[in-house]
Design a protein around this motif. Structure first.
Motif, PDB file in Angstrom:
ATOM      1  N   SER A  36       0.980  -0.955  -0.126  1.00  0.00           N
ATOM      2  CA  SER A  36       0.046  -0.127   0.189  1.00  0.00           C
ATOM      3  C   SER A  36       0.984   1.177   0.036  1.00  0.00           C
ATOM      4  CB  SER A  36      -0.878  -0.018   1.077  1.00  0.00           C
ATOM      5  OG  SER A  36      -0.028   0.048   2.379  1.00  0.00           O
ATOM      6  N   GLY A  37       0.242   2.408  -0.265  1.00  0.00           N
ATOM      7  CA  GLY A  37       1.062   3.586  -0.145  1.00  0.00           C
ATOM      8  C   GLY A  37       1.063   4.431  -1.519  1.00  0.00           C
ATOM      9  N   GLY A  38      -0.335   5.084  -1.806  1.00  0.00           N
ATOM     10  CA  GLY A  38      -0.315   5.814  -3.174  1.00  0.00           C
ATOM     11  C   GLY A  38      -0.851   4.990  -4.110  1.00  0.00           C
ATOM     12  N   ILE A  39      -1.840   3.896  -3.964  1.00  0.00           N
ATOM     13  CA  ILE A  39      -2.281   3.176  -4.842  1.00  0.00           C
ATOM     14  C   ILE A  39      -3.570   3.738  -5.389  1.00  0.00           C
ATOM     15  CG2 ILE A  39      -3.106   0.833  -5.598  1.00  0.00           C
ATOM     16  CD1 ILE A  39      -0.229   0.759  -4.728  1.00  0.00           C
ATOM     17  N   ARG A  40      -3.624   4.218  -6.843  1.00  0.00           N
ATOM     18  CA  ARG A  40      -4.690   4.863  -7.205  1.00  0.00           C
ATOM     19  C   ARG A  40      -5.611   4.358  -8.387  1.00  0.00           C
ATOM     20  NH1 ARG A  40      -0.300   8.764  -9.324  1.00  0.00           N
ATOM     21  NH2 ARG A  40       0.257   6.588  -9.446  1.00  0.00           N
ATOM     22  N   SER A  41      -5.099   3.399  -8.984  1.00  0.00           N
ATOM     23  CA  SER A  41      -5.718   3.042 -10.231  1.00  0.00           C
ATOM     24  C   SER A  41      -5.467   1.372 -10.548  1.00  0.00           C
ATOM     25  CB  SER A  41      -5.261   3.724 -11.369  1.00  0.00           C
ATOM     26  OG  SER A  41      -3.694   3.430 -11.496  1.00  0.00           O
ATOM     27  N   GLY A  42      -6.093   0.840 -11.591  1.00  0.00           N
ATOM     28  CA  GLY A  42      -5.660  -0.397 -12.096  1.00  0.00           C
ATOM     29  C   GLY A  42      -4.639  -0.497 -12.445  1.00  0.00           C
ATOM     30  N   ALA A  43      -3.860   0.643 -13.011  1.00  0.00           N
ATOM     31  CA  ALA A  43      -2.542   0.568 -13.507  1.00  0.00           C
ATOM     32  C   ALA A  43      -1.326   0.332 -12.522  1.00  0.00           C
ATOM     33  CB  ALA A  43      -1.968   1.754 -14.192  1.00  0.00           C
ATOM     34  N   ASP A  44      -1.894   1.215 -11.269  1.00  0.00           N
ATOM     35  CA  ASP A  44      -0.805   0.740 -10.090  1.00  0.00           C
ATOM     36  C   ASP A  44      -0.949  -0.474  -9.386  1.00  0.00           C
ATOM     37  OD1 ASP A  44      -0.230   3.494 -10.186  1.00  0.00           O
ATOM     38  OD2 ASP A  44      -1.333   3.961  -8.436  1.00  0.00           O
ATOM     39  N   VAL A  45      -2.207  -1.018  -9.487  1.00  0.00           N
ATOM     40  CA  VAL A  45      -2.216  -2.427  -9.013  1.00  0.00           C
ATOM     41  C   VAL A  45      -1.575  -3.259  -9.957  1.00  0.00           C
ATOM     42  CG1 VAL A  45      -3.980  -4.383  -8.454  1.00  0.00           C
ATOM     43  CG2 VAL A  45      -4.787  -2.043  -8.093  1.00  0.00           C
ATOM     44  N   ALA A  46      -1.704  -3.356 -11.261  1.00  0.00           N
ATOM     45  CA  ALA A  46      -0.948  -4.001 -12.116  1.00  0.00           C
ATOM     46  C   ALA A  46       0.480  -4.140 -11.866  1.00  0.00           C
ATOM     47  CB  ALA A  46      -1.460  -3.941 -13.663  1.00  0.00           C
ATOM     48  N   LYS A  47       1.004  -2.843 -11.776  1.00  0.00           N
ATOM     49  CA  LYS A  47       2.446  -2.629 -11.590  1.00  0.00           C
ATOM     50  C   LYS A  47       2.983  -3.138 -10.265  1.00  0.00           C
ATOM     51  CE  LYS A  47       2.175   1.463 -14.500  1.00  0.00           C
ATOM     52  NZ  LYS A  47       2.262   2.790 -14.656  1.00  0.00           N
ATOM     53  N   VAL A  48       2.296  -3.022  -9.261  1.00  0.00           N
ATOM     54  CA  VAL A  48       2.490  -3.694  -7.796  1.00  0.00           C
ATOM     55  C   VAL A  48       2.652  -5.134  -7.977  1.00  0.00           C
ATOM     56  CG1 VAL A  48       1.902  -3.861  -5.463  1.00  0.00           C
ATOM     57  CG2 VAL A  48       1.902  -1.583  -6.501  1.00  0.00           C
ATOM     58  N   LEU A  49       1.696  -5.535  -8.588  1.00  0.00           N
ATOM     59  CA  LEU A  49       1.434  -7.197  -8.697  1.00  0.00           C
ATOM     60  C   LEU A  49       2.546  -7.754  -9.693  1.00  0.00           C
ATOM     61  CD1 LEU A  49      -2.437  -8.205  -8.896  1.00  0.00           C
ATOM     62  CD2 LEU A  49      -0.820  -7.495  -7.013  1.00  0.00           C
ATOM     63  N   ALA A  50       2.795  -7.117 -10.689  1.00  0.00           N
ATOM     64  CA  ALA A  50       3.986  -7.539 -11.548  1.00  0.00           C
ATOM     65  C   ALA A  50       5.399  -7.263 -11.024  1.00  0.00           C
ATOM     66  CB  ALA A  50       4.097  -6.620 -12.848  1.00  0.00           C
ATOM     67  N   LEU A  51       5.659  -6.473  -9.889  1.00  0.00           N
ATOM     68  CA  LEU A  51       6.839  -6.476  -9.184  1.00  0.00           C
ATOM     69  C   LEU A  51       6.760  -7.599  -8.187  1.00  0.00           C
ATOM     70  CD1 LEU A  51       7.175  -2.608  -8.660  1.00  0.00           C
ATOM     71  CD2 LEU A  51       8.370  -4.010 -10.371  1.00  0.00           C
ATOM     72  N   GLY A  52       5.594  -8.280  -7.996  1.00  0.00           N
ATOM     73  CA  GLY A  52       5.705  -9.619  -7.136  1.00  0.00           C
ATOM     74  C   GLY A  52       4.909  -9.437  -5.788  1.00  0.00           C
ATOM     75  N   ALA A  53       4.031  -8.431  -5.782  1.00  0.00           N
ATOM     76  CA  ALA A  53       3.257  -8.548  -4.568  1.00  0.00           C
ATOM     77  C   ALA A  53       1.868  -9.398  -4.942  1.00  0.00           C
ATOM     78  CB  ALA A  53       2.734  -7.054  -4.369  1.00  0.00           C
ATOM     79  N   ASP A  54       1.157  -9.766  -3.952  1.00  0.00           N
ATOM     80  CA  ASP A  54      -0.086 -10.673  -4.049  1.00  0.00           C
ATOM     81  C   ASP A  54      -1.321  -9.677  -4.170  1.00  0.00           C
ATOM     82  OD1 ASP A  54       1.034 -13.510  -3.834  1.00  0.00           O
ATOM     83  OD2 ASP A  54       2.273 -12.283  -2.421  1.00  0.00           O
TER      84      ASP A  54
END
Ligand code: FMN
Lengths: 444, 229
Positions: free
Chosen positions: A303-321
């Motif tokens: 968490s921390g500054g997540i605003r959009s589906g793009a942010d979600v996809a990026k965070v998951l792509a970096l390895g988060a669940d």
């Protein structure tokens, strides 16, 4: 005789160091002698997820059909040790925000919205309210240093337990709820007199360090018969070690909150100068789990500054669940809405900048305990808005994942990403766009 | 009477069995042998039963206790009876740090000494220590009473809220915002009631205690107090 034109003068020049904001703060400090306390997260520009881009599929990889081919979004949290893990339809969860900092209506709205969207919401400092339990299908119960409102009945009523070590807005800091917001109800839940400032400790009263934490987690598991997932939440500062230690201590889930993460009330100097950006924290945390052989076994929620589906996809792509959102969820409910502009102006601010959440005068009725103001928020409508927003984020993340040829959001990977800036490339450990260069890693 | 030998039976089974007790259970007395310093023994109970543990326990014994009476015939590790809601926890030996931390109610009785941070953040529990207590005890203590027959270590009651502290012996030093207050009849009566609950009525004179409480000067942040924070 020709007149000389007036000699050119230097143009008034504002300092890049002593900006108007900086000078205003110096004057404010000089007049009051008190540091600035405010809500929300870091406001300055930081390397962030916007500095990453996805590489859509083309010849070397093929995409999935937008409306035909499945792209899964479900996530299971806590199967490592808990007999009843959490199952969510979307990896976007609602972060812990205290009743006290938020009105009861706002808490209810978060529960309603999360439930409609098939995700979880989280209590906060100050305990669990019956409203939020009733309206939240999946509720994570925070176990904080203050232990305000902590009781075994709510622990058993919860679906998961989150041991809060820190927050991204203030790693190493405790909390402070100013007297204005301490109504009888808030005070009663915290076992303190109404109207006084409530400090929340920065350390847990009965454990320090990872060895104790392991024993504390064992106790919580024993109390709840090993049913409930146990999360450990840390503010991002040393994510590699904190993630490793939380996992070693027996956490099912690690929640990692970057410095853009919101807070109800903290010193501005803390928010802006302590901790590291979300973008910089993810890879070290994932690395820690990989080094322990626990990646995807212990889930990572960012968490921390997540605003959009793009942010979600990026965070998951970096390895988060999964991700958690706080500020964005409040905005979806109606926080800082321009419809209250006149009232924001009366408070000396403007829609979009209002962050004096600790004062309890929120025109939108969210960060307040004032009965008249909080009645402005209809929990059903606000919950609906939150559910809509969560649906959009999920759809957006799916859109990106399909474009990258992924049949589940969790199949996104660092190889799908490039960075726009050298900083982001170094922090996210993905190549600078158009190059094979990952700073610190040499050429690929 | 159910009895459990923790050398042979897993802790998880013991706690599960205790959690499964119904309010009308006939199994109201439990004996636990060989705890050998195990952590989280008899935690999360919610039944009016009595549990006697023969030996030393590790961390968080009787944590979050409700209604049950838990007696430790030995010493207790960190955080005994932490966050207790109600009931009675009795340590016949010494207790380590953070005894009764954040406990909301019930009574914690310690026959020996208690370590540092006894009653930290306590929220309504009554703690009575027959021996002495360590430093930083009753830090940020919100409500309840802490009665000490012996001495108190440094920084007693730092950042105290509304809890009442009664100490018979010497206090090494008081923490920020903690002050000595007058012992009036109501306080002597309160001490008497706590002594009585601990089975000490008539043995110890409530008049020998001194009372410490919050000066309440840190209740509202003020810059002139910055040095005290
Ligand atoms: C109003 C508000 C209250 C919060 N209260 C808590 C809290 O009680 N406990 C906690 O762990 N975090 C708390 N947080 C932090 C959030 O759980 C989360 O870490 C943060 O909001 C995530 O960043 P974001 O706001 O950018 O989405 C709070 C945040 C806000 C905005």
């Amino acid at each position: 005789m020709a007149e000389h034109p007036p000699a050119p003068r230097t143009a008034p020049r504002l300092s890049a160091t002593f900006t108007p904001d900086v000078m205003a703060e110096i004057r404010r400090a000089a007049a009051t002698g008190i540091y600035d306390i405010r809500g929300a997260g870091a406001k300055r520009a930081l390397p962030h997820l916007d500095d990453l881009l996805f590489l859509g599929a083309s010849i070397s990889r093929y995409p999935l059909e937008g409306y035909r081919e499945r792209c899964g979004t479900e996530v299971v949290l806590g199967a490592r040790f808990a007999s009843k893990p959490i199952r969510l339809k979307t990896p976007v969860t609602i972060a812990g925000m205290s009743f006290g900092s938020l009105s009861a209506n706002a808490k209810e709205a978060l529960g309603r919205g999360a439930t409609l969207a098939g995700t979880s919401t989280t209590t906060g400092d100050g305990g669990m309210t019956p409203e939020e339990r009733r309206h939240s299908r999946t509720l994570v119960y925070q176990y904080l240093p203050s232990r305000y409102g902590m009781n075994p009945d709510d622990l058993r009523r919860a679906d998961a337990i989150e041991v809060v070590v820190g927050q991204g807005a203030k790693p190493g800091g405790g909390g402070m709820l100013l007297g204005q917001k301490i109504t009888e109800r808030v005070a009663g839940m915290r076992c303190l007199p109404p109207g006084i400032d409530q400090r929340s400790a920065c350390r847990h009263p009965d454990w320090t360090g990872p060895d104790d934490l392991a024993i504390k987690i064992e106790e919580l598991r024993e109390i709840t018969d090993w049913e409930k997932p146990i999360y450990v939440k840390v503010g991002a500062s040393r994510p590699y070690y904190d993630t490793a230690l939380a996992a070693k201590s027996g956490a099912d889930v690690v929640v990692l909150d970057g410095m853009q993460g919101g807070t109800a009330a903290t010193q501005d100097v803390f928010i802006e100068h302590v901790g590291i950006p979300t973008l910089a924290a993810i890879r070290p945390a994932v690395q820690a789990l990989q080094d322990l052989g626990l990646h995807r076994k212990v889930q990572l929620v960012v968490s921390g500054g997540i605003r959009s589906g793009a942010d979600v996809a990026k965070v998951l792509a970096l390895g988060a669940d999964a991700v958690a959102i706080g500020t964005a969820a409040l905005i979806a409910l109606g926080d800082n809405d321009p419809r209250w502009q006149a009232e924001y102006e009366a408070l000396g601010t403007t829609a979009g900048a209002y962050d004096d959440w600790h004062e309890g005068r929120d025109p939108a009725g969210i960060t307040t305990q004032d009965p008249v103001l909080s009645a402005r928020l209809d929990p059903e409508l606000a919950g609906r808005r939150l559910a809509n927003y969560l649906a959009v984020m999920t759809l957006e993340a799916q859109t990106i994942a399909r474009a990258c040829g992924k049949s589940h959001l969790h199949n996104l990977e660092p190889e799908d990403l490039v960075a726009l800036t050298i900083e982001a490339a170094a922090m996210a450990q993905v190549p600078l766009a158009g190059t094979g260069w990952i700073p610190g890693k040499g050429l690929l | 009477m159910p009895s459990f030998d923790l050398r042979t039976a897993p802790l998880r089974e013991l706690n599960r069995a205790l959690h499964a007790l119904r309010p009308d259970t006939n199994e109201t007395r439990w004996l636990i042998g060989n705890p050998d310093g195990r952590h989280a023994v008899a935690v999360g109970l919610d039944a009016a039963v009595s549990v006697e543990i023969d030996g030393h326990v590790g961390y968080y014994c009787a944590g979050m206790n409700k209604r049950a009476s838990v007696v430790v015939n030995g010493n207790a590790g960190v955080g005994v009876a932490e966050n207790m809601i109600s009931g009675f926890v009795h340590v016949r030996g010494d207790a380590s740090q953070a005894a009764g931390a954040t406990a909301h109610g019930g009574m914690l009785l310690i026959d020996g000494n208690a370590g540092a941070r006894c009653g930290i953040s306590m929220k309504g529990v009554d703690i009575l220590v027959k021996g002495s207590i360590g430093h930083m005890s009753a830090f940020m203590a919100q409500a309840g009473t802490l009665t000490v027959l012996g001495d108190a270590g440094e920084a007693l009651g730092d950042s105290l809220y509304e809890a009442r502290l009664y100490v018979r012996g010497a206090v090494a030093s008081l923490g920020a915002d903690c002050v000595e207050k007058a012992m009036r009849d109501e306080h002597r009566a309160q001490v008497f009631a706590k002594l009585e609950a601990a089975g000490l009525a008539g043995e110890v004179d409530p008049g020998e205690f001194r009372r410490y409480g919050s000066a309440r000067s840190l209740y509202h942040f003020h810059v002139d107090n910055a040095g005290a924070y």
